[in-house]
Enzyme design. Structure first.
Site, PDB file in Angstrom:
ATOM      1  N   HIS A   1       0.832  -1.205   0.000  1.00  0.00           N
ATOM      2  CA  HIS A   1       0.000   0.000   0.000  1.00  0.00           C
ATOM      3  C   HIS A   1       0.868   1.258   0.000  1.00  0.00           C
ATOM      4  CE1 HIS A   1      -3.749   2.251   1.061  1.00  0.00           C
ATOM      5  NE2 HIS A   1      -2.856   3.099   1.570  1.00  0.00           N
ATOM      6  N   GLU A   2       1.861   1.296   0.893  1.00  0.00           N
ATOM      7  CA  GLU A   2       2.707   2.492   0.998  1.00  0.00           C
ATOM      8  C   GLU A   2       3.609   2.647  -0.227  1.00  0.00           C
ATOM      9  OE1 GLU A   2       1.774   4.451   3.146  1.00  0.00           O
ATOM     10  OE2 GLU A   2       0.627   3.059   4.391  1.00  0.00           O
TER      11      GLU A   2
ATOM     12  N   GLU B   1      -5.514   7.545  -1.854  1.00  0.00           N
ATOM     13  CA  GLU B   1      -5.822   6.368  -1.033  1.00  0.00           C
ATOM     14  C   GLU B   1      -6.590   5.283  -1.777  1.00  0.00           C
ATOM     15  OE1 GLU B   1      -4.258   5.919   1.440  1.00  0.00           O
ATOM     16  OE2 GLU B   1      -3.677   7.870   2.216  1.00  0.00           O
TER      17      GLU B   1
ATOM     18  N   HIS C   1       1.935   4.432  -3.024  1.00  0.00           N
ATOM     19  CA  HIS C   1       1.853   5.891  -2.897  1.00  0.00           C
ATOM     20  C   HIS C   1       3.010   6.604  -3.601  1.00  0.00           C
ATOM     21  CE1 HIS C   1      -1.687   6.518  -0.573  1.00  0.00           C
ATOM     22  NE2 HIS C   1      -1.284   5.815   0.477  1.00  0.00           N
TER      23      HIS C   1
END
Length: 828
Positions: free
Chosen positions: A484-485, A507, A488
Site C-alpha cells: 500500500h505504501e 488512497e 503511494h
C-alpha cells in the site's frame, strides 16, 4: 483580516498567497534539541512571481492592488482556475551530490522592537493591520503570506544573493542599466535565473542555492505572526515582482507544535518525527501549503551523536562530525513536490543490515522486465511536468526493478524486522515495478516508528513509516501494508491531488494496487488463488464500508465534496480544506474504500489487463504533476470509447461514486458476488461449526459430557478476520468457546487485524481471561486500538471501564493528539 478558525474543530485554512509568489526551493538549517523539545534554526526561501500576478500585472497597478487586498479575506466565493504548467522534457542525469549547508556562524541579532515581535501569535492579526499597510502617501505594501502555526518567528530578512562570488553568470541575461539603482531587481533576476536552470545543471543549481543561503542579509523585513500564518512585507514595496525573492527566516518550533511529535521509542530513547499531522508541516517550518506550491529542498540537521536523522531526500545521508558530540546530516530533493510531503525522523534508530539473500533476489529481479514496457514506449521520451532530473527519462532507472533500500528500527525490533520485513521489501518493490514500471524515486528507507503512531503506515518521498503493529503474526499484514505504501510513490507523491479534498486519488489507488502488488509479490500463486484472496478482501472492505457509512456523518462520506468547484482557488491562491481538522476524520476509511470499489468496478468493466495498461499510461503522462479526478477518468474513457455507448461517462461516475454519500448505487447493484468465493464459503462452514459447538455447550450446562471432537480447518489471516467478524454478530458465546477459539487459532500470535477482532470478542462477551490481551493491544497497537476504548465504555461494565481508564492514563502522554482527543471524548 485572518480568518479565525478553531484549530481543533473546523476546516483547515491554507493561507499562502501562492498566486502572487510561489516558493520554488527551501533550504533548512536546523538544530534538534531533545532537552527543550525544540527544533531551531534558519530557513531560506527562493521565490518566483506567481502566475496570478503575471497574468494581471498588465492591467495596471491600481487593479492589481485591489487583488492584493483580498489576500487575507479568504473570499472562497471568488474563484479562478490555476492550471498546471507544462514545461519541456527533462534530463536523464541523476547523479548524487552533497552540498552540506554550513552551520550557523552567527547568533540571532534581531532587535526586540515591535516590527519583529511575536506578541500577536496567539491572538492573530487585529483588524487595524489589514493585509496591506497604509503608508507612503496612501500606497499599500504588498504582503507575502506563508502558512505557519505553533512557531516562534524571531527575525526575517532579505538575502543579498548578489554578494555571492561567481554569481555573475546569472546576471548576464539581466537587462540592468544601472546596477546601483536596480540592485533589488538584480537580486530577483539572479533568483529567477537560478530557479529556472535546466535539469541537467541540477548539481550547479544546488551548489548556488547553498551559496546564496549563506549570503549576508541586506535588510530586515517587517512581519506579523497569526494563528495560521506568517505575514511579511517590505516598506515601500507594492508588488510581488519587486518583493525580495530570497528571504531568510530565523525561527524555532514549540514543544506542543502539532507537525512533529516528541516521544520515546520502544527502547525508551527520545525521538521526534513528523507523524502526518492534519496541519501538515506548517508547525515545523514556515511554508506554502497549497499543493500547487511544488518545490525542492535541501536540509542540514544537527543533533547529538548517537541519533540518526532520516528524511525525505534523494541521497542516503552520512553524518559529518562538526565537533565532539555533534553530528550533521544533509539531504536534498530535486523533484518538485508539495511542502506537506517533507518528512523527518530523528532517533536512536538502528539499521537492519541486508543479508546475502537479498542481493540474490535483486539480481534475479533486475532481468524480469515487465512485459508491459511496450505499452508506454511510444511516449517514454515525453514528460508533461516542470523540468527536473526525471527518472522516467533515465534509461538505467527504467530498468531498475528494485531501488536501493534500507530498514531502520529500535534495536529491540531489529530481529523481527530481519525475519520478515527485510525479505518482503524487494519482492514488493519488484511487484510494483512489474505493474507500473519505473520507480519515481531513487531509493527507499523504511522506519519502524514509535508505538504512538496513529496509522499502520505513511509514505513520503524516499521514506516509509510503518507501525510496529505490522510486524507480528506472519508476513500477510506487513506485506499488504508495505505494498500500500509503496503504491503511494506513484499515486499520492509522483502524482498528487491538485485539490486536497480529493484524497481518494491517493488512497483509493493505493488500496486497489496493494492487492495487485501483493498477489505478484507472493509469486507462484495460481489465478484462482489470487482471485479468491482478492474477493475475500473485497468482502472485508465491503463490510467495513457498510459499517462506516452507517456510523459517520454523511458530509464526510463524499469523495468530491466541492463538486464542480474542485480544484478552484481564490484569487490569492488561498483556500480552505473542509473538515481538514476533524479529529475523527483521520480514522475514517471511506476515501480508501469507496475509491477502491470505484477502481475495482472500472477494472472489472474493461478487463484487468486493459485497465492496468491504462494505469501505466496515466503514470507516464501525469507523473510530476497535480491532477483532478476527471484527468484520470477522461483518459480512461478515451481509451475505451465503447464504454460511453453503455452510459459510462465522467458525469455518471461523478454522480454515482464521487459526489454522493452512502454506498454507491452501482456497488449495491453489483451484489455481494464475493460471498460465492471458495475462501468465504470455507469461513462460513467454520462459523457454523463454532455456533453449533457453542449451542451444545450451552445446552449441556455445567455438566461435563464428552463431546464429539470437532475438526477445524486452518485459515488464512483474512479468513480469520472474517470468521471473528461473523462470530461478533452472535449474541452470546460462552467462555469455553472463547477459550477454545483462542487456542485453536493461536489468536494471541496472529497479526494485528486478527487480534483486534479477538479483542472485540473479549470485550463484547466480558471474557475476563482475555482482558490482558486487550490491555496489551491498547498499549502496543495504538494505530488500531482507538475504537476499542469506546467498546470498553459502552458495556457499562465497571471492570472494562477501569481497564479503559488505566490504559488511557498510561498512553495519553505520548499518544497522537487526534487519537487522544477522540479517546478522551469516549471516556469523559
Amino acid at each position: 483580516m485572518e480568518t479565525q478558525l478553531d484549530p481543533m474543530k473546523d476546516d483547515l485554512p491554507l493561507m499562502a498567497n501562492t498566486s502572487y509568489m510561489l516558493v520554488k526551493h527551501y533550504i533548512l538549517d536546523l538544530d534538534v534539541d531533545f532537552k527543550s523539545k525544540v527544533i531551531e534554526g534558519i530557513i531560506v526561501l527562493f521565490f518566483e512571481t506567481g502566475s496570478g500576478y503575471r497574468k494581471t500585472s498588465s492591467t495596471g497597478k491600481d487593479d492589481c492592488q485591489s487583488q492584493f487586498d483580498e489576500t487575507c479575506k479568504m473570499r472562497a466565493s471568488e474563484l479562478c482556475h490555476i492550471p498546471v504548467t507544462n514545461v519541456s522534457a527533462c534530463s536523464s542525469k541523476t547523479e548524487y551530490i552533497d552540498f552540506p549547508v554550513c552551520g550557523k556562524g552567527e547568533e540571532d541579532t534581531s532587535d526586540k522592537n515591535g516590527n519583529h515581535s511575536n506578541e500577536e501569535q496567539a491572538s492573530g492579526i487585529s483588524s487595524s493591520k489589514d493585509c496591506c499597510d497604509i503608508e507612503n502617501h496612501g500606497n499599500k505594501d504588498f504582503l507575502l503570506v506563508l502558512d505557519c502555526c505553533d512557531l516562534s518567528v524571531l527575525k526575517v530578512e532579505e538575502v543579498d544573493v548578489a554578494a555571492v562570488s561567481g554569481i555573475e553568470k546569472f546576471t548576464r541575461s539581466a537587462k540592468v542599466t544601472d546596477v546601483s539603482k536596480e540592485l533589488e531587481n538584480l537580486r530577483n533576476q539572479i533568483v529567477h535565473e537560478l530557479v529556472t536552470l535546466p535539469a541537467d545543471r541540477w548539481k550547479e543549481q544546488l551548489y548556488y542555492f547553498t551559496r546564496c543561503s549563506q549570503a549576508p542579509g541586506c535588510g530586515e523585513l517587517l512581519f506579523t505572526t497569526g494563528t495560521w500564518s506568517l505575514e511579511i512585507r517590505k516598506s515601500g514595496i507594492q508588488t510581488p515582482t519587486d518583493f525580495p525573492h530570497a528571504i531568510r527566516i530565523w525561527y524555532k518550533t514549540t514543544p506542543e507544535g502539532r507537525s512533529v511529535t516528541w516521544t520515546t521509542d520502544q527502547n525508551g530513547r527520545p525521538c521526534v518525527y513528523t507523524m502526518g499531522s492534519p496541519i501538515n508541516n506548517r508547525a515545523l517550518f514556515p511554508c506554502q501549503e497549497p499543493p500547487i506550491a511544488l518545490s525542492t529542498w535541501q536540509a542540514s540537521v544537527r543533533t547529538a551523536a548517537g541519533f540518526v536523522v532520516l528524511m525525505s531526500g534523494e541521497n542516503s545521508a552520512e553524518p559529518v562530525q562538526l565537533r565532539e558530540g555533534v553530528l550533521s546530516w544533509y539531504y536534498y530533493v530535486t523533484m518538485p513536490m508539495p511542502a506537506s510531503t517533507f518528512t523527518i525522523a530523528v532517533g536512536c534508530w538502528q539499521e537492519v543490515k541486508q543479508q546475502s539473500f537479498t542481493a540474490a533476489v535483486q539480481t534475479n529481479i533486475e532481468f524480469s522486465l515487465p512485459s508491459s514496457q511496450a505499452d508506454f514506449r511510444w511516449h517514454e521520451d515525453i514528460c508533461g511536468h516542470v523540468e527536473y532530473p526525471c527518472r522516467f527519462q533515465n534509461p538505467a532507472a527504467r530498468l531498475q526493478a528494485v531501488i536501493p533500500y534500507r530498514v531502520f528500527a529500535p534495536w529491540c525490533l531489529m530481529e523481527r524486522c530481519e525475519e520478515s520485513l527485510l525479505q518482503l521489501i524487494p519482492q514488493c518493490l519488484s511487484a510494483a515495478y512489474i505493474t507500473l514500471g519505473t520507480h519515481p524515486f531513487s531509493r527507499l528507507d523504511v522506519l519502524i516508528v514509535p508505538s504512538n503512531f496513529s496509522s499502520l503506515g505513511m509514505a513520503s518521498p524516499h521514506i516509509i513509516f510503518l507501525s510496529q503493529s505490522v510486524l507480528p503474526g506472519g508476513s500477510h499484514l506487513c506485506g499488504t501494508r508495505l505494498c500500500h505504501e509503496i503504491a503511494h510513490a506513484w499515486f499520492g507523491l509522483a502524482i498528487g491531488a491538485r485539490d486536497w479534498t480529493e484524497e481518494w486519488i491517493s488512497e483509493g489507488f493505493a488500496t486497489f494496487l496493494e492487492d495487485i502488488f501483493w498477489a505478484r509479490a507472493q509469486q507462484q500463486l495460481s489465478h484462482d488463488e489470487v482471485t479468491g484472496q482478492q474477493e475475500l478482501k473485497a468482502l472485508l472492505r465491503w463490510r467495513r464500508l457498510r459499517d462506516e457509512v452507517q456510523n459517520s456523518e454523511e458530509e464526510l462520506q463524499v469523495l468530491r465534496p466541492k463538486k464542480e468547484s474542485t480544484g478552484e482557488l481564490s484569487e490569492s491562491g488561498a483556500s480552505v480544506i473542509k473538515h481538514g481538522l476533524k479529529a475523527e476524520k483521520i480514522f475514517m476509511q471511506v476515501h480508501y474504500l469507496k475509491g477502491y470499489f470505484l477502481l475495482r468496478s472500472l477494472a472489472r468493466t474493461i478487463g484487468e489487463a486493459s485497465y492496468l495498461a491504462c494505469l501505466r499510461k496515466f503514470v507516464h503522462k501525469f507523473h510530476g504533476q497535480l491532477v483532478l479526478s476527471q484527468d484520470f477518468l477522461c483518459m480512461l474513457l478515451e481509451d475505451i470509447p465503447e464504454q460511453k455507448e453503455s452510459g459510462l461517462t465522467v458525469e455518471s461516475i461523478f454522480q454515482n461514486w464521487l459526489d454522493t454519500s452512502g454506498i454507491p448505487k452501482p456497488l449495491l447493484e453489483e451484489g455481494e458476488t464475493w460471498k460465492e468465493c471458495q475462501l468465504v464459503q470455507q469461513v462460513s462452514g467454520e462459523v457454523a461449526k463454532w455456533i453449533q459447538t457453542n449451542q451444545r455447550i450451552r445446552k449441556s450446562g455445567k455438566k461435563k459430557r464428552k463431546q464429539d471432537e470437532v475438526v477445524f480447518q486452518k485459515l488464512l489471516p483474512d479468513q480469520l478476520v472474517l470468521l471473528l467478524e461473523f462470530l461478533l454478530e452472535e449474541k452470546t458465546l460462552c467462555p469455553r468457546i472463547l477459550q477454545c477459539l483462542e487456542k485453536t487459532y493461536q489468536l494471541r500470535e496472529q497479526d494485528a487485524e486478527v487480534r483486534h477482532r479477538w479483542c472485540e470478542l473479549v470485550v463484547k462477551h466480558k471474557y475476563v481471561p482475555g482482558y490482558g490481551d486487550v490491555e496489551k493491544f491498547l498499549r502496543e497497537d495504538q494505530a488500531m486500538g482507538v475504537y476499542l476504548y469506546g467498546e470498553l465504555m459502552v458495556n457499562e461494565d465497571v471492570k472494562q471501564q477501569e481497564l479503559a481508564h488505566k490504559c488511557f492514563a498510561a498512553a495519553r502522554e505520548h499518544m497522537d493528539a487526534s487519537s487522544a482527543k477522540v479517546v478522551a471524548e469516549m471516556l469523559f
